[in-house]
Design a protein around this motif. Sequence first.
Motif, PDB file in Angstrom:
ATOM      1  N   UNK A  82       0.844  -1.185   0.000  1.00 31.92           N
ATOM      2  CA  UNK A  82       0.000   0.000   0.000  1.00 31.92           C
ATOM      3  C   UNK A  82       0.885   1.242   0.000  1.00 31.92           C
ATOM      4  N   UNK A  83       0.371   2.325  -0.567  1.00 34.03           N
ATOM      5  CA  UNK A  83       1.114   3.571  -0.654  1.00 34.03           C
ATOM      6  C   UNK A  83       1.163   4.274   0.698  1.00 34.03           C
ATOM      7  N   UNK A  84       2.338   4.781   1.012  1.00 35.54           N
ATOM      8  CA  UNK A  84       2.571   5.602   2.194  1.00 35.54           C
ATOM      9  C   UNK A  84       3.118   6.950   1.711  1.00 35.54           C
ATOM     10  N   UNK A  85       3.098   7.934   2.581  1.00 33.93           N
ATOM     11  CA  UNK A  85       3.622   9.253   2.229  1.00 33.93           C
ATOM     12  C   UNK A  85       5.064   9.134   1.740  1.00 33.93           C
ATOM     13  N   UNK A  86       5.864   8.328   2.416  1.00 32.52           N
ATOM     14  CA  UNK A  86       7.274   8.187   2.040  1.00 32.52           C
ATOM     15  C   UNK A  86       7.438   7.600   0.644  1.00 32.52           C
ATOM     16  N   UNK A  87       6.573   6.651   0.247  1.00 30.82           N
ATOM     17  CA  UNK A  87       6.640   6.081  -1.095  1.00 30.82           C
ATOM     18  C   UNK A  87       6.382   7.152  -2.150  1.00 30.82           C
ATOM     19  N   UNK A  88       5.364   7.960  -1.912  1.00 25.55           N
ATOM     20  CA  UNK A  88       5.003   9.021  -2.861  1.00 25.55           C
ATOM     21  C   UNK A  88       6.136  10.032  -2.960  1.00 25.55           C
ATOM     22  N   UNK A  89       6.656  10.456  -1.813  1.00 26.54           N
ATOM     23  CA  UNK A  89       7.748  11.442  -1.787  1.00 26.54           C
ATOM     24  C   UNK A  89       8.958  10.917  -2.546  1.00 26.54           C
ATOM     25  N   UNK A  90       9.335   9.663  -2.306  1.00 27.72           N
ATOM     26  CA  UNK A  90      10.506   9.087  -2.968  1.00 27.72           C
ATOM     27  C   UNK A  90      10.312   8.973  -4.471  1.00 27.72           C
ATOM     28  N   UNK A  91       9.125   8.562  -4.892  1.00 28.24           N
ATOM     29  CA  UNK A  91       8.871   8.421  -6.320  1.00 28.24           C
ATOM     30  C   UNK A  91       8.888   9.782  -7.018  1.00 28.24           C
ATOM     31  N   UNK A  92       8.278  10.779  -6.400  1.00 27.37           N
ATOM     32  CA  UNK A  92       8.291  12.116  -6.989  1.00 27.37           C
ATOM     33  C   UNK A  92       9.714  12.668  -7.056  1.00 27.37           C
ATOM     34  N   UNK A  93      10.501  12.446  -6.015  1.00 27.35           N
ATOM     35  CA  UNK A  93      11.892  12.913  -6.008  1.00 27.35           C
ATOM     36  C   UNK A  93      12.705  12.205  -7.087  1.00 27.35           C
ATOM     37  N   UNK A  94      12.475  10.924  -7.263  1.00 27.64           N
ATOM     38  CA  UNK A  94      13.188  10.157  -8.290  1.00 27.64           C
ATOM     39  C   UNK A  94      12.864  10.685  -9.672  1.00 27.64           C
ATOM     40  N   UNK A  95      11.587  10.996  -9.910  1.00 32.42           N
ATOM     41  CA  UNK A  95      11.173  11.517 -11.221  1.00 32.42           C
ATOM     42  C   UNK A  95      11.806  12.864 -11.496  1.00 32.42           C
ATOM     43  N   UNK A  96      11.906  13.717 -10.483  1.00 28.49           N
ATOM     44  CA  UNK A  96      12.518  15.033 -10.662  1.00 28.49           C
ATOM     45  C   UNK A  96      13.993  14.868 -11.007  1.00 28.49           C
ATOM     46  N   UNK A  97      14.687  13.969 -10.318  1.00 30.20           N
ATOM     47  CA  UNK A  97      16.117  13.743 -10.610  1.00 30.20           C
ATOM     48  C   UNK A  97      16.300  13.238 -12.029  1.00 30.20           C
ATOM     49  N   UNK A  98      15.413  12.384 -12.500  1.00 27.91           N
ATOM     50  CA  UNK A  98      15.544  11.864 -13.867  1.00 27.91           C
ATOM     51  C   UNK A  98      15.301  12.961 -14.900  1.00 27.91           C
ATOM     52  N   UNK A  99      14.403  13.893 -14.595  1.00 34.90           N
ATOM     53  CA  UNK A  99      14.147  14.999 -15.517  1.00 34.90           C
ATOM     54  C   UNK A  99      15.320  15.954 -15.590  1.00 34.90           C
ATOM     55  N   UNK A 100      16.097  16.047 -14.516  1.00 30.14           N
ATOM     56  CA  UNK A 100      17.246  16.938 -14.478  1.00 30.14           C
ATOM     57  C   UNK A 100      18.429  16.425 -15.294  1.00 30.14           C
ATOM     58  N   UNK A 101      18.400  15.157 -15.655  1.00 30.29           N
ATOM     59  CA  UNK A 101      19.531  14.575 -16.387  1.00 30.29           C
ATOM     60  C   UNK A 101      19.613  15.078 -17.794  1.00 30.29           C
TER      61      UNK A 101
END
Length: 50
Positions: free
Chosen positions: A31-50
């Motif tokens: 199940x989704x937790x706040x930490x899962x959402x935060x980590x996934x959003x942060x990962x997506x931002x890092x990938x966009x910065x590449x």
Amino acid sequence: MRAVQRSGVSSLRGIAIALNDRGIRTARGGRWQVSNVRNLLARNVRELDR
């Protein structure tokens, strides 16, 4: 997750609740937790910065 955000949900907790309510599971089948959402959003931002 993006569809949930487009529907107007902006908080991490709200996104987690919406994903769980829709029956969407995490990559590991949990199940989704706040930490899962935060980590996934942060990962997506890092990938966009590449």
